[in-house]
Each structure stands twice: as C-alpha cells, then as structure tokens.
Design a protein around this motif. Structure first.
Motif, mmCIF file in Angstrom:
data_model
loop_
_atom_site.group_PDB
_atom_site.id
_atom_site.type_symbol
_atom_site.label_atom_id
_atom_site.label_comp_id
_atom_site.label_asym_id
_atom_site.label_seq_id
_atom_site.Cartn_x
_atom_site.Cartn_y
_atom_site.Cartn_z
ATOM 1 N N GLU A 76 0.838 -1.209 0.000
ATOM 2 C CA GLU A 76 0.000 0.000 0.000
ATOM 3 C C GLU A 76 0.871 1.257 0.000
ATOM 4 O OE1 GLU A 76 -3.274 1.609 -0.798
ATOM 5 O OE2 GLU A 76 -3.147 -0.575 -0.592
ATOM 6 N N LYS A 109 2.129 1.840 -3.417
ATOM 7 C CA LYS A 109 1.079 2.393 -4.287
ATOM 8 C C LYS A 109 0.899 3.886 -4.026
ATOM 9 C CE LYS A 109 -1.653 -1.793 -4.954
ATOM 10 N NZ LYS A 109 -2.863 -2.529 -4.574
ATOM 11 N N GLU A 110 0.922 4.265 -2.751
ATOM 12 C CA GLU A 110 0.788 5.690 -2.409
ATOM 13 C C GLU A 110 1.935 6.495 -3.000
ATOM 14 O OE1 GLU A 110 -1.758 7.278 -1.033
ATOM 15 O OE2 GLU A 110 -2.791 5.332 -1.082
#
Ligand SMILES: Cc1cc2nc3c(=O)[nH]c(=O)nc-3n(C[C@H](O)[C@H](O)[C@H](O)COP(=O)(O)O)c2cc1C
Length: 157
Positions: free
Chosen positions: A145, A148-149
């Motif tokens: 995550e 992805k950020e």
C-alpha cells in the motif's frame, strides 16, 4: 480509440509518465516496483517499470519525477554492479526533481536507505516524504500500500 488520439489527449490533460527504475535479485524490490507502478496507474498516470539495465538516463533527465528502487546490498549499500553506477550518473542532473525511493532489506536497520535519501537530497533532489519506502523481505499488505501511495504521489507531480 487510436493511439494518436490517446497521445494527444494525454498531452492535453497532462497525464504524467512515471519511470520506476529498479534493481532486484530475489524479487522483493521488483514486487515493490510493480506496486509503485500500480499506484501511478491508479492515479491516472502512465507507468514505465523497468529494470535498471533497461532504463534510459535521457528519459529521467527530461522527467520532473521518477522512482528508484534497490535493496540493501553489500554492507548497507546499493547494489554495486548496476545500481550504484546508475545512481552516480543521476546525481549530476537530479537537482530540482522529485524522486521516490524504495527497497527491501533483510537484517539491517535501513541505513542504506537513509544514506540514499541523504545522497539524493545533497544532489538537490526532493525525496518524496523525506524518506524511502522500505520493507523487510517481501512486501506485505502495508508495504504494498505504501508503494502504491508513492506511485500516486509521483503521478500527481
Ligand atoms: C549480497 C547480499 C548483501 C546484503 N546486504 C544486506 C545489508 O547490508 N543489509 C540488509 O538489511 N540486508 C542485506 N541483504 C538482504 C537483502 O537486502 C534482502 O534479501 C532483500 O529482500 C533483497 O531484495 P530483492 O529480493 O529485491 O533482491 C543482502 C543480501 C545479499 C544477497
């Protein structure tokens, strides 16, 4: 839709192409690179996820922002055969650019990444969030995550 139309539309709306350049031996940093690329795409950008030996310095020279990934190797250093010389080449032109850094490590405490952040900052670049995205071994859900950020942040520049 023709490619010409897609390309002209891309220019009109300013969609950014984000290069994600990585080195990886056992696939952990490669998995992180792919997650960064997914984040770029999720934010509407175009991702170019490439192994360092296939990367174009010229593309990075003309980019405002890009991502670099490398695991901790040697004794808390970048991989010395391909990534280290590539980063040395980059140092001359990264001033004013924004760079996302990421990589996997095994048993250390992330010193290689702190050194890498310092090095890019000393060269005049802005490192996203002021630190690299790191994870031990393979990226888990939280690390994926975070990657992805990072991709989303780079696509927005
Ligand atoms: C030759 C070698 C040197 C390494 N040196 C370090 C190190 O200094 N510090 C550390 O935390 N991990 C070290 N590691 C562990 C790797 O960083 C870790 O396995 C990482 O997940 C590998 O990423 P990759 O799958 O993208 O190749 C080393 C691994 C190898 C093979």
């Amino acid at each position: 839709m023709t490619n010409d139309f897609k390309n002209s539309k891309k220019e009109r709306i300013g969609m950014s192409k984000v290069n994600v350049v990585f080195w990886s031996q056992s696939g952990n940093t490669e998995a992180m690179a792919n997650a960064v690329g997914e984040g770029v795409k999720a934010a509407g950008g175009e991702a170019n996820v490439v192994y360092v030996s296939d990367a174009s310095l010229d593309e990075l020279k003309s980019a405002k922002a890009f991502a670099l990934g490398c695991p901790a190797m040697g004794a808390e250093v970048l991989e010395e055969g391909e990534m280290e010389p590539f980063v040395t080449d980059l140092e001359g032109f990264v001033s004013g650019k924004t760079i996302g850094l990421f990589g996997s490590y095994g048993w250390g405490d992330g010193q290689w990444m702190r050194d890498w952040v310092d090095r890019m900052t000393a060269a005049g670049a802005t490192v996203v969030d002021g630190e690299g995205v790191i994870c031990q071994d393979a990226p888990d859900g939280a690390a994926t995550e975070a990657c992805k950020e990072l991709g989303k942040a780079l696509a927005a520049i």
